[in-house]
Write an enzyme that holds these catalytic residues in place. Sequence first.
Site, PDB file in Angstrom:
ATOM      1  N   ALA A 263       3.097   4.358   0.844  1.00 25.98           N
ATOM      2  CA  ALA A 263       3.714   3.665  -0.282  1.00 25.98           C
ATOM      3  C   ALA A 263       3.512   4.534  -1.517  1.00 25.98           C
ATOM      4  O   ALA A 263       2.712   5.475  -1.508  1.00 25.98           O
ATOM      5  CB  ALA A 263       3.086   2.289  -0.488  1.00 25.98           C
ATOM      6  N   MET A 264       4.241   4.231  -2.586  1.00 27.63           N
ATOM      7  CA  MET A 264       4.146   4.997  -3.827  1.00 27.63           C
ATOM      8  C   MET A 264       4.201   4.057  -5.010  1.00 27.63           C
ATOM      9  O   MET A 264       5.076   3.193  -5.101  1.00 27.63           O
ATOM     10  CB  MET A 264       5.276   6.028  -3.903  1.00 27.63           C
ATOM     11  N   GLU A 265       3.281   4.274  -5.957  1.00 24.16           N
ATOM     12  CA  GLU A 265       3.023   3.339  -7.040  1.00 24.16           C
ATOM     13  C   GLU A 265       3.940   3.510  -8.246  1.00 24.16           C
ATOM     14  O   GLU A 265       3.505   3.328  -9.402  1.00 24.16           O
ATOM     15  CB  GLU A 265       1.576   3.488  -7.512  1.00 24.16           C
ATOM     16  N   ASN A 266       5.202   3.813  -8.038  1.00 19.87           N
ATOM     17  CA  ASN A 266       6.120   3.922  -9.173  1.00 19.87           C
ATOM     18  C   ASN A 266       6.037   2.660 -10.035  1.00 19.87           C
ATOM     19  O   ASN A 266       6.191   1.546  -9.517  1.00 19.87           O
ATOM     20  CB  ASN A 266       7.556   4.080  -8.683  1.00 19.87           C
ATOM     21  N   HIS A 296      -3.240  -2.439  -3.288  1.00 21.34           N
ATOM     22  CA  HIS A 296      -3.561  -1.063  -3.680  1.00 21.34           C
ATOM     23  C   HIS A 296      -2.528  -0.541  -4.680  1.00 21.34           C
ATOM     24  O   HIS A 296      -2.888  -0.024  -5.749  1.00 21.34           O
ATOM     25  CB  HIS A 296      -3.605  -0.192  -2.410  1.00 21.34           C
ATOM     26  N   GLU A 297      -1.255  -0.660  -4.323  1.00 17.78           N
ATOM     27  CA  GLU A 297      -0.216  -0.115  -5.198  1.00 17.78           C
ATOM     28  C   GLU A 297      -0.164  -0.867  -6.524  1.00 17.78           C
ATOM     29  O   GLU A 297       0.102  -0.262  -7.574  1.00 17.78           O
ATOM     30  CB  GLU A 297       1.143  -0.156  -4.503  1.00 17.78           C
ATOM     31  N   GLU A 319      -6.871   7.553  -6.510  1.00 24.37           N
ATOM     32  CA  GLU A 319      -6.667   6.912  -5.211  1.00 24.37           C
ATOM     33  C   GLU A 319      -7.889   6.110  -4.758  1.00 24.37           C
ATOM     34  O   GLU A 319      -7.747   5.040  -4.157  1.00 24.37           O
ATOM     35  CB  GLU A 319      -6.297   7.956  -4.159  1.00 24.37           C
TER      36      GLU A 319
END
Length: 366
Positions: A263-266, A296-297, A319
Site C-alpha cells: 500500500a502507499m500512504e498518498n 498503518h497507512e 515506516e
Amino acid sequence: MATMSVLTRDEAQTRAQLLDVHHYTVALDLTGGDDTFDSVTVIRFTVRAGQDVTDTFVELKPADLRSATLDGQPLDPHSLTENRLPLKSLTPGEHELRVDATMRYSRTGEGMHRFTDPTDGETYVYTQLFMEDVQRVFAAFDQPDLKAVFELTVTAPQGWTVLANGMTEHTGDGVWKAAPTPPISTYLVAVAAGPWHSVRTEHRGLPFGIHCRRSLAPHLDADAEEILDITRACFDRYHEKFDEPYPFDSYDQAFVPEFNAGAMENPGLVTFRDEFVYRSAVTDTERQTRAMVIAHEMAHMWFGDLVTLRWWDDIWLNESFAEYMGYQTTAEATRFTGTWTDFGVARKSWGYDADQRPSTHPLAPE
C-alpha cells in the site's frame, strides 16, 4: 531505456538551501492512447536572497520534451541530460518554469501505471511516485523536503472517474479538477483514474470513499462495511492520539490492480494492492492483516505526510512508526485485538533474520 541520474543527499541539501518551491500546476491528458500521456507543469519557486547567480536543475523523464520555458524564455529541450533539465543563471527572487512533455505509461508500477482488465476490457491508471518516480509523470524538484502546493487537472476518457489527493470535480468534457493540496512532498502526489466502482460515505464532516475496478465490485461491496467501519474507528482513535486534526480534505482508499507494493500512504488517496479485495473466503488473520494495513497507512497521514522526512535515511523511522501505530491502533480500535500476537509470530522474525545477515548495517548510515 536510458538510466536516470540518482540525486545524492549532498545535491538535495544544496538545492534546498537555494530554493523555496511554492506551487505546482499540473495538467495531465490521459486520452492520447495506450502508450503515452501529455503532461504540462508550471512550477513557481523562489531563489533565496543572498545567493549569487547560480545554476540548478529540475527532474523529468519524458518520452518527448516538447518545450520548456523559464520566466517566459525558452530553454533548449536538447539540454535535458538523462533526467535533469538545467536551469542556469538563476537570480534571487521569484521564477516560473513551464514544461510541456509527453510521458510514458508504465506496466511495472513506476510513475503512471496502466492496466486493462482482462475480465471486461476496462482500463485503469494510477500513480506510484515513491521514491523518485514523480519525474515519470511531471517535471519536479524531486526531493522530500521541497514541499509545495499541488493543483492538478486531469483530462480523462468519458465514463472515467478521477481521484486525487484532494476532492475532485468533473467540470465537463472529461476534465477533472482536484482541490489544491496543502504543502506536500513530490513523492506523495497521487492520481487514480478509470471507471471505478466506488462506495462513498461521510465521517466527521469529511467525504470517505473506497474504490476498486468494476469487475471486483461484488467483492468490495461484500466487505465495504467492514472496511469503512475499520477506517472510521482508526480515524477516531488517531484523533484521540494526536492533537493535530486530520490535515487533508477527504479520505479515499483505492484498491488498484498490479500494485508493486502492499500500500502507499498518498495523502487523501491511499492506494492498496487489490488482492486486499478478497474474492473468496479468508481467515480472520487475513482480515486482521488488512485492518492493520489500513491503520498503518492512516498513521502516515500525520507522520510521513504532514510531517515528512528530510531525506531518505530517515525512512526507517517513517515506516517503523507507522508499523507500530498500525498494530497498536488496530488492537485498540477494532475487533482485531490480537494484532501483537500476529506481530510476534509473523513480523518479528523478519527482523531477527535480517539482523543475522552479513549485509546488516546501521539504520541511518552516514
